[in-house]
Design an enzyme around this catalytic site. Structure first.
Site, mmCIF file in Angstrom:
data_model
loop_
_atom_site.group_PDB
_atom_site.id
_atom_site.type_symbol
_atom_site.label_atom_id
_atom_site.label_comp_id
_atom_site.label_asym_id
_atom_site.label_seq_id
_atom_site.Cartn_x
_atom_site.Cartn_y
_atom_site.Cartn_z
ATOM 1 N N LYS A 80 13.126 7.955 1.499
ATOM 2 C CA LYS A 80 14.119 6.938 1.095
ATOM 3 C C LYS A 80 15.456 7.209 1.790
ATOM 4 O O LYS A 80 16.116 6.282 2.271
ATOM 5 C CB LYS A 80 14.276 6.927 -0.432
ATOM 6 N N VAL A 116 13.590 1.435 -1.362
ATOM 7 C CA VAL A 116 14.592 2.367 -1.912
ATOM 8 C C VAL A 116 15.143 1.761 -3.204
ATOM 9 O O VAL A 116 15.662 0.644 -3.183
ATOM 10 C CB VAL A 116 15.769 2.582 -0.931
ATOM 11 N N GLU A 158 2.862 11.729 -9.671
ATOM 12 C CA GLU A 158 1.584 11.487 -9.004
ATOM 13 C C GLU A 158 0.560 12.403 -9.681
ATOM 14 O O GLU A 158 0.945 13.382 -10.339
ATOM 15 C CB GLU A 158 1.710 11.881 -7.515
ATOM 16 N N ALA A 188 13.509 0.649 -5.757
ATOM 17 C CA ALA A 188 12.626 -0.396 -6.314
ATOM 18 C C ALA A 188 13.358 -1.745 -6.374
ATOM 19 O O ALA A 188 13.712 -2.279 -5.339
ATOM 20 C CB ALA A 188 12.076 0.042 -7.663
ATOM 21 N N LYS A 238 6.999 2.638 1.973
ATOM 22 C CA LYS A 238 8.011 3.323 2.801
ATOM 23 C C LYS A 238 7.439 3.887 4.099
ATOM 24 O O LYS A 238 8.155 4.075 5.064
ATOM 25 C CB LYS A 238 8.576 4.536 2.027
ATOM 26 N N THR A 246 0.863 -1.175 0.000
ATOM 27 C CA THR A 246 0.000 0.000 0.000
ATOM 28 C C THR A 246 0.907 1.234 0.000
ATOM 29 O O THR A 246 2.142 1.118 -0.059
ATOM 30 C CB THR A 246 -0.883 0.053 1.275
ATOM 31 N N GLY A 288 2.669 9.864 -17.100
ATOM 32 C CA GLY A 288 2.318 9.052 -15.923
ATOM 33 C C GLY A 288 3.485 8.875 -14.968
ATOM 34 O O GLY A 288 3.431 8.035 -14.070
HETATM 35 N N1 NAP Z 1 5.267 2.214 -8.490
HETATM 36 C C1 NAP Z 1 6.586 2.212 -8.251
HETATM 37 O O1 NAP Z 1 7.389 2.351 -9.166
HETATM 38 C C2 NAP Z 1 7.104 2.008 -6.862
HETATM 39 C C3 NAP Z 1 8.479 1.850 -6.628
HETATM 40 C C4 NAP Z 1 8.931 1.594 -5.322
HETATM 41 C C5 NAP Z 1 8.015 1.555 -4.274
HETATM 42 N N2 NAP Z 1 6.693 1.760 -4.549
HETATM 43 C C6 NAP Z 1 5.759 1.744 -3.432
HETATM 44 O O2 NAP Z 1 4.893 0.621 -3.544
HETATM 45 C C7 NAP Z 1 3.657 0.935 -2.937
HETATM 46 C C8 NAP Z 1 2.523 0.624 -3.893
HETATM 47 O O3 NAP Z 1 2.631 1.426 -5.046
HETATM 48 P P1 NAP Z 1 1.464 1.404 -6.155
HETATM 49 O O4 NAP Z 1 1.979 2.203 -7.288
HETATM 50 O O5 NAP Z 1 1.011 0.008 -6.391
HETATM 51 O O6 NAP Z 1 0.303 2.210 -5.374
HETATM 52 P P2 NAP Z 1 -1.230 2.299 -5.705
HETATM 53 O O7 NAP Z 1 -1.473 1.961 -7.148
HETATM 54 O O8 NAP Z 1 -1.701 3.589 -5.161
HETATM 55 O O9 NAP Z 1 -1.919 1.099 -4.856
HETATM 56 C C9 NAP Z 1 -2.075 1.147 -3.469
HETATM 57 C C10 NAP Z 1 -2.934 -0.038 -3.038
HETATM 58 O O10 NAP Z 1 -3.057 0.005 -1.619
HETATM 59 C C11 NAP Z 1 -4.422 -0.140 -1.276
HETATM 60 N N3 NAP Z 1 -4.690 0.487 0.021
HETATM 61 C C12 NAP Z 1 -4.703 1.806 0.325
HETATM 62 N N4 NAP Z 1 -5.012 1.977 1.630
HETATM 63 C C13 NAP Z 1 -5.188 0.737 2.148
HETATM 64 C C14 NAP Z 1 -5.544 0.243 3.412
HETATM 65 N N5 NAP Z 1 -5.760 1.059 4.454
HETATM 66 N N6 NAP Z 1 -5.652 -1.110 3.577
HETATM 67 C C15 NAP Z 1 -5.428 -1.962 2.550
HETATM 68 N N7 NAP Z 1 -5.089 -1.546 1.306
HETATM 69 C C16 NAP Z 1 -4.982 -0.219 1.117
HETATM 70 C C17 NAP Z 1 -5.180 0.500 -2.389
HETATM 71 O O11 NAP Z 1 -6.513 0.037 -2.371
HETATM 72 P P3 NAP Z 1 -7.605 0.397 -3.532
HETATM 73 O O12 NAP Z 1 -7.267 -0.537 -4.660
HETATM 74 O O13 NAP Z 1 -8.898 0.068 -2.883
HETATM 75 O O14 NAP Z 1 -7.418 1.836 -3.850
HETATM 76 C C18 NAP Z 1 -4.366 0.011 -3.597
HETATM 77 O O15 NAP Z 1 -4.786 -1.296 -3.955
HETATM 78 C C19 NAP Z 1 3.731 2.418 -2.532
HETATM 79 O O16 NAP Z 1 4.063 2.517 -1.176
HETATM 80 C C20 NAP Z 1 4.848 2.956 -3.399
HETATM 81 O O17 NAP Z 1 5.513 4.073 -2.828
HETATM 82 C C21 NAP Z 1 6.220 1.969 -5.801
#
Ligand code: NAP
Length: 357
Positions: free
Chosen positions: A226, A152, A211, A154, A127, A103, A208
Protein backbone atom coordinates in the site's frame (compact mmCIF):
# COMPACT_ATOMS: atom_id res chain seq x y z
CA UNK A 1 -29.40 3.72 -22.69
CA UNK A 2 -25.58 3.44 -22.77
CA UNK A 3 -24.38 -0.09 -22.11
CA UNK A 4 -21.33 -0.62 -19.84
CA UNK A 5 -19.95 -4.17 -20.27
CA UNK A 6 -18.20 -5.49 -17.15
CA UNK A 7 -15.64 -8.32 -16.98
CA UNK A 8 -14.78 -9.35 -13.43
CA UNK A 9 -11.81 -11.40 -12.24
CA UNK A 10 -12.43 -12.75 -8.72
CA UNK A 11 -15.55 -13.80 -6.84
CA UNK A 12 -14.27 -13.95 -3.28
CA UNK A 13 -15.71 -11.82 -0.46
CA UNK A 14 -14.92 -8.55 -2.25
CA UNK A 15 -15.89 -9.78 -5.72
CA UNK A 16 -19.30 -10.94 -4.52
CA UNK A 17 -19.87 -7.67 -2.65
CA UNK A 18 -19.05 -5.73 -5.85
CA UNK A 19 -21.70 -7.69 -7.78
CA UNK A 20 -24.24 -7.10 -5.00
CA UNK A 21 -23.52 -3.36 -5.08
CA UNK A 22 -23.75 -3.26 -8.87
CA UNK A 23 -27.12 -5.04 -8.69
CA UNK A 24 -28.34 -2.62 -6.01
CA UNK A 25 -27.14 0.45 -7.95
CA UNK A 26 -28.41 -0.62 -11.38
CA UNK A 27 -31.83 1.01 -11.24
CA UNK A 28 -30.63 4.38 -9.91
CA UNK A 29 -27.74 4.29 -12.35
CA UNK A 30 -30.07 3.72 -15.30
CA UNK A 31 -32.45 6.49 -14.18
CA UNK A 32 -29.85 9.13 -13.25
CA UNK A 33 -27.06 8.44 -15.73
CA UNK A 34 -28.87 6.64 -18.54
CA UNK A 35 -26.39 3.75 -18.29
CA UNK A 36 -26.87 0.00 -17.92
CA UNK A 37 -24.13 -2.00 -16.17
CA UNK A 38 -23.94 -5.51 -17.70
CA UNK A 39 -21.72 -8.36 -16.60
CA UNK A 40 -20.45 -10.01 -19.80
CA UNK A 41 -17.85 -12.22 -18.08
CA UNK A 42 -17.03 -13.49 -14.60
CA UNK A 43 -13.96 -15.56 -13.66
CA UNK A 44 -12.66 -17.33 -10.61
CA UNK A 45 -9.39 -19.22 -10.28
CA UNK A 46 -10.62 -22.23 -12.29
CA UNK A 47 -13.70 -21.22 -14.24
CA UNK A 48 -15.52 -18.55 -16.16
CA UNK A 49 -18.96 -17.58 -17.34
CA UNK A 50 -19.29 -15.56 -20.53
CA UNK A 51 -22.55 -13.91 -21.55
CA UNK A 52 -22.27 -11.52 -24.53
CA UNK A 53 -25.76 -10.10 -23.86
CA UNK A 54 -25.08 -9.64 -20.16
CA UNK A 55 -25.99 -11.82 -17.19
CA UNK A 56 -29.45 -11.14 -15.75
CA UNK A 57 -30.02 -10.40 -12.07
CA UNK A 58 -31.39 -13.88 -11.44
CA UNK A 59 -28.35 -15.59 -12.98
CA UNK A 60 -26.03 -13.31 -11.02
CA UNK A 61 -27.80 -14.12 -7.76
CA UNK A 62 -27.57 -17.85 -8.35
CA UNK A 63 -23.85 -17.52 -9.25
CA UNK A 64 -23.30 -15.52 -6.05
CA UNK A 65 -25.01 -18.20 -3.99
CA UNK A 66 -22.93 -20.95 -5.63
CA UNK A 67 -19.67 -19.05 -5.00
CA UNK A 68 -20.64 -18.29 -1.39
CA UNK A 69 -21.22 -22.04 -0.98
CA UNK A 70 -17.64 -22.71 -2.15
CA UNK A 71 -18.32 -23.91 -5.71
CA UNK A 72 -16.20 -23.05 -8.73
CA UNK A 73 -17.66 -21.40 -11.83
CA UNK A 74 -16.05 -24.28 -13.77
CA UNK A 75 -18.53 -26.72 -12.20
CA UNK A 76 -21.72 -24.71 -12.79
CA UNK A 77 -24.11 -25.23 -15.73
CA UNK A 78 -23.40 -21.71 -17.06
CA UNK A 79 -19.65 -22.01 -16.57
CA UNK A 80 -16.65 -23.65 -18.14
CA UNK A 81 -13.01 -24.25 -17.26
CA UNK A 82 -11.09 -21.10 -18.07
CA UNK A 83 -7.69 -21.26 -19.70
CA UNK A 84 -6.22 -17.87 -18.83
CA UNK A 85 -7.62 -14.41 -18.26
CA UNK A 86 -6.23 -12.98 -21.50
CA UNK A 87 -8.53 -15.37 -23.39
CA UNK A 88 -11.48 -14.06 -21.38
CA UNK A 89 -10.61 -10.45 -22.25
CA UNK A 90 -10.24 -11.51 -25.86
CA UNK A 91 -13.53 -13.41 -25.97
CA UNK A 92 -15.75 -11.15 -23.88
CA UNK A 93 -14.16 -7.74 -24.49
CA UNK A 94 -16.17 -5.21 -26.49
CA UNK A 95 -15.67 -1.45 -26.86
CA UNK A 96 -16.33 0.39 -23.61
CA UNK A 97 -15.64 -2.69 -21.45
CA UNK A 98 -14.35 -2.33 -17.90
CA UNK A 99 -12.26 -5.09 -16.30
CA UNK A 100 -12.63 -5.37 -12.53
CA UNK A 101 -9.73 -7.15 -10.79
CA UNK A 102 -10.75 -8.32 -7.33
CA UNK A 103 -8.40 -11.28 -7.14
CA UNK A 104 -5.32 -11.35 -4.91
CA UNK A 105 -2.77 -12.44 -7.52
CA UNK A 106 -0.14 -10.69 -9.64
CA UNK A 107 -0.94 -13.04 -12.54
CA UNK A 108 -3.77 -10.78 -13.74
CA UNK A 109 -1.25 -8.23 -15.09
CA UNK A 110 -1.02 -9.53 -18.71
CA UNK A 111 -4.82 -9.62 -19.03
CA UNK A 112 -5.06 -6.09 -17.61
CA UNK A 113 -2.44 -4.91 -20.11
CA UNK A 114 -4.31 -6.55 -22.97
CA UNK A 115 -7.57 -4.89 -21.87
CA UNK A 116 -5.89 -1.48 -21.77
CA UNK A 117 -4.26 -2.06 -25.18
CA UNK A 118 -7.71 -2.78 -26.59
CA UNK A 119 -8.95 0.56 -25.24
CA UNK A 120 -10.92 -0.86 -22.29
CA UNK A 121 -10.72 0.46 -18.73
CA UNK A 122 -9.90 -1.29 -15.47
CA UNK A 123 -10.66 -1.02 -11.76
CA UNK A 124 -8.50 -2.80 -9.18
CA UNK A 125 -8.90 -3.71 -5.54
CA UNK A 126 -5.99 -6.11 -6.13
CA UNK A 127 -2.71 -4.45 -5.11
CA UNK A 128 -0.33 -7.00 -6.56
CA UNK A 129 -0.21 -5.87 -10.23
CA UNK A 130 0.51 -2.32 -9.03
CA UNK A 131 3.20 -3.47 -6.59
CA UNK A 132 5.25 -5.35 -9.20
CA UNK A 133 8.06 -3.67 -11.17
CA UNK A 134 7.75 0.13 -11.44
CA UNK A 135 7.71 -0.12 -15.24
CA UNK A 136 4.57 -2.28 -15.02
CA UNK A 137 2.89 0.26 -12.71
CA UNK A 138 3.70 2.96 -15.25
CA UNK A 139 2.41 0.90 -18.16
CA UNK A 140 -0.84 0.09 -16.36
CA UNK A 141 -1.59 3.59 -15.11
CA UNK A 142 -0.22 5.67 -18.02
CA UNK A 143 -3.44 6.31 -19.94
CA UNK A 144 -5.57 7.16 -16.89
CA UNK A 145 -7.98 4.33 -17.72
CA UNK A 146 -6.98 2.16 -14.76
CA UNK A 147 -8.23 3.21 -11.34
CA UNK A 148 -7.27 1.64 -8.01
CA UNK A 149 -8.99 3.47 -5.14
CA UNK A 150 -9.76 0.30 -3.15
CA UNK A 151 -6.12 -0.86 -3.06
CA UNK A 152 -5.27 1.54 -0.21
CA UNK A 153 -7.70 2.17 2.66
CA UNK A 154 -10.48 0.07 1.01
CA UNK A 155 -13.46 2.46 0.67
CA UNK A 156 -11.73 5.46 2.28
CA UNK A 157 -10.99 7.81 -0.68
CA UNK A 158 -7.22 7.94 -0.20
CA UNK A 159 -6.16 7.87 -3.87
CA UNK A 160 -8.87 10.30 -5.02
CA UNK A 161 -7.85 12.77 -2.31
CA UNK A 162 -4.18 12.48 -3.16
CA UNK A 163 -4.67 12.80 -6.92
CA UNK A 164 -7.61 15.13 -7.24
CA UNK A 165 -7.45 17.28 -4.11
CA UNK A 166 -3.68 17.57 -3.61
CA UNK A 167 -1.58 16.69 -6.67
CA UNK A 168 -3.98 18.27 -9.19
CA UNK A 169 -3.96 21.48 -7.13
CA UNK A 170 -0.13 21.48 -7.17
CA UNK A 171 -0.05 21.22 -3.39
CA UNK A 172 3.40 19.84 -2.45
CA UNK A 173 3.11 16.69 -0.35
CA UNK A 174 5.83 16.82 2.32
CA UNK A 175 4.99 13.68 4.22
CA UNK A 176 2.31 11.01 4.47
CA UNK A 177 1.65 8.86 7.51
CA UNK A 178 -1.00 6.22 7.75
CA UNK A 179 -2.34 3.09 9.35
CA UNK A 180 -3.57 0.85 6.55
CA UNK A 181 -4.14 -2.48 8.22
CA UNK A 182 -7.28 -3.21 10.22
CA UNK A 183 -5.60 -6.33 11.60
CA UNK A 184 -2.49 -4.51 12.83
CA UNK A 185 -4.70 -1.68 14.15
CA UNK A 186 -6.58 -4.24 16.22
CA UNK A 187 -3.28 -5.58 17.62
CA UNK A 188 -1.91 -2.10 18.38
CA UNK A 189 -5.07 -1.05 20.25
CA UNK A 190 -5.00 -4.29 22.24
CA UNK A 191 -1.32 -3.80 23.14
CA UNK A 192 -2.15 -0.28 24.33
CA UNK A 193 -4.87 -1.76 26.57
CA UNK A 194 -2.25 -4.07 28.15
CA UNK A 195 -3.16 -7.36 26.47
CA UNK A 196 -0.40 -9.85 25.60
CA UNK A 197 0.73 -9.86 21.96
CA UNK A 198 0.26 -13.62 21.54
CA UNK A 199 -3.31 -13.55 22.87
CA UNK A 200 -4.18 -10.65 20.55
CA UNK A 201 -2.88 -12.50 17.49
CA UNK A 202 -4.91 -15.58 18.48
CA UNK A 203 -8.05 -13.42 18.97
CA UNK A 204 -7.53 -11.61 15.64
CA UNK A 205 -7.20 -14.97 13.89
CA UNK A 206 -10.35 -16.29 15.57
CA UNK A 207 -12.29 -13.15 14.57
CA UNK A 208 -11.26 -13.67 10.94
CA UNK A 209 -9.19 -10.43 10.87
CA UNK A 210 -5.99 -12.21 9.85
CA UNK A 211 -5.17 -14.36 6.84
CA UNK A 212 -5.33 -18.10 7.64
CA UNK A 213 -1.56 -17.82 8.22
CA UNK A 214 -1.18 -14.70 10.43
CA UNK A 215 2.46 -14.26 9.35
CA UNK A 216 1.10 -12.74 6.14
CA UNK A 217 -0.38 -9.85 8.14
CA UNK A 218 2.36 -9.62 10.77
CA UNK A 219 5.13 -9.60 8.18
CA UNK A 220 4.10 -6.10 7.06
CA UNK A 221 4.20 -6.80 3.28
CA UNK A 222 0.54 -5.95 2.72
CA UNK A 223 1.11 -2.51 4.28
CA UNK A 224 4.37 -2.18 2.32
CA UNK A 225 2.46 -2.74 -0.97
CA UNK A 226 0.00 0.00 0.00
CA UNK A 227 2.86 2.38 0.86
CA UNK A 228 4.47 1.55 -2.48
CA UNK A 229 1.26 2.30 -4.40
CA UNK A 230 1.00 5.65 -2.61
CA UNK A 231 4.67 6.43 -3.33
CA UNK A 232 4.22 5.61 -7.01
CA UNK A 233 1.07 7.72 -7.14
CA UNK A 234 3.26 10.57 -5.90
CA UNK A 235 5.55 9.83 -8.87
CA UNK A 236 8.35 8.24 -6.86
CA UNK A 237 9.99 5.44 -8.91
CA UNK A 238 10.31 2.97 -6.01
CA UNK A 239 10.40 -0.82 -6.10
CA UNK A 240 8.90 -3.01 -3.36
CA UNK A 241 12.43 -3.88 -2.18
CA UNK A 242 13.03 -0.14 -1.56
CA UNK A 243 10.31 -0.03 1.11
CA UNK A 244 11.85 -0.58 4.55
CA UNK A 245 9.66 -3.17 6.29
CA UNK A 246 9.70 -4.00 10.00
CA UNK A 247 7.94 -7.36 10.56
CA UNK A 248 6.25 -7.88 13.93
CA UNK A 249 8.21 -11.08 14.56
CA UNK A 250 11.90 -12.08 14.24
CA UNK A 251 12.84 -14.17 11.13
CA UNK A 252 13.59 -17.36 13.11
CA UNK A 253 9.99 -17.43 14.39
CA UNK A 254 8.64 -17.42 10.84
CA UNK A 255 10.48 -20.52 9.63
CA UNK A 256 8.11 -23.37 10.61
CA UNK A 257 4.41 -24.05 10.14
CA UNK A 258 1.63 -21.58 11.04
CA UNK A 259 0.81 -23.72 14.10
CA UNK A 260 4.46 -23.67 15.27
CA UNK A 261 4.48 -19.91 14.76
CA UNK A 262 1.37 -19.34 16.90
CA UNK A 263 2.72 -21.64 19.61
CA UNK A 264 6.01 -19.68 19.73
CA UNK A 265 4.41 -16.21 19.95
CA UNK A 266 4.24 -15.98 23.79
CA UNK A 267 8.06 -15.61 23.66
CA UNK A 268 7.46 -12.10 22.26
CA UNK A 269 4.97 -10.97 24.93
CA UNK A 270 7.52 -9.54 27.37
CA UNK A 271 9.37 -7.45 24.79
CA UNK A 272 6.11 -6.00 23.45
CA UNK A 273 5.03 -5.20 27.02
CA UNK A 274 8.33 -3.30 27.48
CA UNK A 275 7.93 -1.39 24.20
CA UNK A 276 4.37 -0.38 25.14
CA UNK A 277 5.54 0.80 28.58
CA UNK A 278 8.47 2.77 27.11
CA UNK A 279 6.13 4.48 24.64
CA UNK A 280 3.59 5.27 27.39
CA UNK A 281 6.33 6.90 29.53
CA UNK A 282 6.82 9.39 26.68
CA UNK A 283 3.11 10.12 26.17
CA UNK A 284 3.04 7.79 23.16
CA UNK A 285 1.48 4.56 22.01
CA UNK A 286 2.52 1.99 19.40
CA UNK A 287 0.98 2.01 15.92
CA UNK A 288 1.94 0.08 12.78
CA UNK A 289 2.60 3.06 10.53
CA UNK A 290 3.40 3.58 6.84
CA UNK A 291 5.59 6.68 6.43
CA UNK A 292 6.44 8.39 3.15
CA UNK A 293 8.81 11.34 3.06
CA UNK A 294 11.69 12.60 0.95
CA UNK A 295 11.22 9.98 -1.75
CA UNK A 296 11.47 7.05 0.69
CA UNK A 297 8.86 4.73 2.21
CA UNK A 298 8.98 2.69 5.41
CA UNK A 299 6.49 0.62 7.36
CA UNK A 300 6.83 -0.53 10.96
CA UNK A 301 5.78 -0.26 14.57
CA UNK A 302 6.27 3.35 15.69
CA UNK A 303 5.97 5.16 18.98
CA UNK A 304 3.25 7.71 18.17
CA UNK A 305 2.08 10.65 20.34
CA UNK A 306 -1.21 9.80 22.06
CA UNK A 307 -2.63 13.20 21.14
CA UNK A 308 -1.98 12.78 17.40
CA UNK A 309 -4.53 11.48 14.85
CA UNK A 310 -2.64 8.17 14.59
CA UNK A 311 -2.30 7.88 18.36
CA UNK A 312 -6.06 8.41 18.80
CA UNK A 313 -6.93 5.77 16.21
CA UNK A 314 -8.73 2.75 17.68
CA UNK A 315 -9.52 -0.77 16.52
CA UNK A 316 -9.57 -1.77 12.87
CA UNK A 317 -10.12 1.72 11.39
CA UNK A 318 -7.63 3.04 8.81
CA UNK A 319 -6.26 6.58 8.82
CA UNK A 320 -4.12 8.65 6.50
CA UNK A 321 -2.58 12.03 7.33
CA UNK A 322 -1.31 14.16 4.42
CA UNK A 323 1.23 16.82 5.48
CA UNK A 324 1.49 19.30 2.60
CA UNK A 325 2.36 22.94 1.92
CA UNK A 326 -1.30 23.86 2.37
CA UNK A 327 -2.09 21.38 5.16
CA UNK A 328 1.01 22.39 7.04
CA UNK A 329 0.27 22.84 10.74
CA UNK A 330 -2.70 20.52 10.74
CA UNK A 331 -2.55 17.60 8.30
CA UNK A 332 -5.42 16.64 6.04
CA UNK A 333 -6.76 13.49 7.71
CA UNK A 334 -9.05 10.80 6.36
CA UNK A 335 -10.27 8.06 8.67
CA UNK A 336 -12.74 5.23 8.41
CA UNK A 337 -13.43 1.57 7.95
CA UNK A 338 -10.40 0.36 6.04
CA UNK A 339 -11.30 -3.28 5.52
CA UNK A 340 -14.28 -5.48 4.90
CA UNK A 341 -15.80 -6.63 1.66
CA UNK A 342 -18.53 -4.00 1.43
CA UNK A 343 -16.29 -1.01 2.19
CA UNK A 344 -13.85 -2.26 -0.43
CA UNK A 345 -16.66 -2.85 -2.93
CA UNK A 346 -17.84 0.72 -2.48
CA UNK A 347 -14.33 1.92 -3.45
CA UNK A 348 -14.56 -0.26 -6.58
CA UNK A 349 -18.01 1.10 -7.44
CA UNK A 350 -16.81 4.69 -6.98
CA UNK A 351 -14.03 4.01 -9.52
CA UNK A 352 -16.51 2.42 -11.94
CA UNK A 353 -18.75 5.45 -11.75
CA UNK A 354 -15.80 7.81 -12.16
CA UNK A 355 -14.73 5.96 -15.32
CA UNK A 356 -18.09 6.12 -17.02
CA UNK A 357 -19.46 9.51 -15.98
N1 NAP B 1 -11.19 -7.93 2.12
C1 NAP B 1 -10.80 -6.66 2.31
O1 NAP B 1 -11.14 -6.05 3.31
C2 NAP B 1 -9.99 -5.96 1.27
C3 NAP B 1 -9.72 -4.58 1.39
C4 NAP B 1 -9.00 -3.93 0.37
C5 NAP B 1 -8.53 -4.67 -0.72
N2 NAP B 1 -8.78 -6.01 -0.76
C6 NAP B 1 -8.25 -6.76 -1.89
O2 NAP B 1 -9.32 -7.24 -2.69
C7 NAP B 1 -8.91 -8.44 -3.32
C8 NAP B 1 -9.95 -9.52 -3.09
O3 NAP B 1 -10.06 -9.79 -1.71
P1 NAP B 1 -10.98 -11.01 -1.20
O4 NAP B 1 -11.01 -10.90 0.27
O5 NAP B 1 -12.26 -11.03 -1.96
O6 NAP B 1 -10.09 -12.27 -1.66
P2 NAP B 1 -10.50 -13.78 -1.79
O7 NAP B 1 -11.71 -14.07 -0.95
O8 NAP B 1 -9.26 -14.57 -1.59
O9 NAP B 1 -10.98 -13.96 -3.32
C9 NAP B 1 -10.10 -13.97 -4.40
C10 NAP B 1 -10.87 -14.37 -5.66
O10 NAP B 1 -9.96 -14.34 -6.76
C11 NAP B 1 -10.09 -15.55 -7.49
N3 NAP B 1 -8.84 -15.85 -8.19
C12 NAP B 1 -7.66 -16.24 -7.66
N4 NAP B 1 -6.76 -16.44 -8.65
C13 NAP B 1 -7.39 -16.16 -9.82
C14 NAP B 1 -7.03 -16.21 -11.17
N5 NAP B 1 -5.79 -16.55 -11.56
N6 NAP B 1 -7.96 -15.87 -12.11
C15 NAP B 1 -9.22 -15.50 -11.75
N7 NAP B 1 -9.63 -15.45 -10.46
C16 NAP B 1 -8.73 -15.79 -9.52
C17 NAP B 1 -10.44 -16.58 -6.48
O11 NAP B 1 -11.02 -17.69 -7.13
P3 NAP B 1 -11.67 -18.96 -6.34
O12 NAP B 1 -13.03 -18.48 -5.92
O13 NAP B 1 -11.74 -20.01 -7.39
O14 NAP B 1 -10.76 -19.27 -5.21
C18 NAP B 1 -11.44 -15.80 -5.60
O15 NAP B 1 -12.72 -15.82 -6.21
C19 NAP B 1 -7.53 -8.79 -2.75
O16 NAP B 1 -6.53 -8.36 -3.64
C20 NAP B 1 -7.47 -8.00 -1.47
O17 NAP B 1 -6.15 -7.66 -1.07
C21 NAP B 1 -9.50 -6.66 0.19
Amino acid sequence: MRRIPLIQFGLGGVGRAVIERVLAAQEIFARREGMALHYVALCDSRGAVIAPDGLGAEDLRSLLAAKAAGQSLADLPLGYRQDGLEDIVDLAGVPGAIVIDVTATETTAPALQLALQRGYSAVLANKKPLAGPFALFQALTAGGRLRYEATVGAGVPVIATLRQALLAAQDQVQRIEGCFSGTLGYLATGLQAGEPFSALVAQAKQLGYTEPDPREDLGGMDVARKALILARTLGWPLELADVAVEPLFPPDLGAGSATDFLAALPALDASYRQRVAAARDQGCTLRYVAQLAGGAAAVGLRSTPLDSPLGRLQGTDNLIAFHTDIYHNTPLVLQGRGAGAHGTASGVLADLVALVT
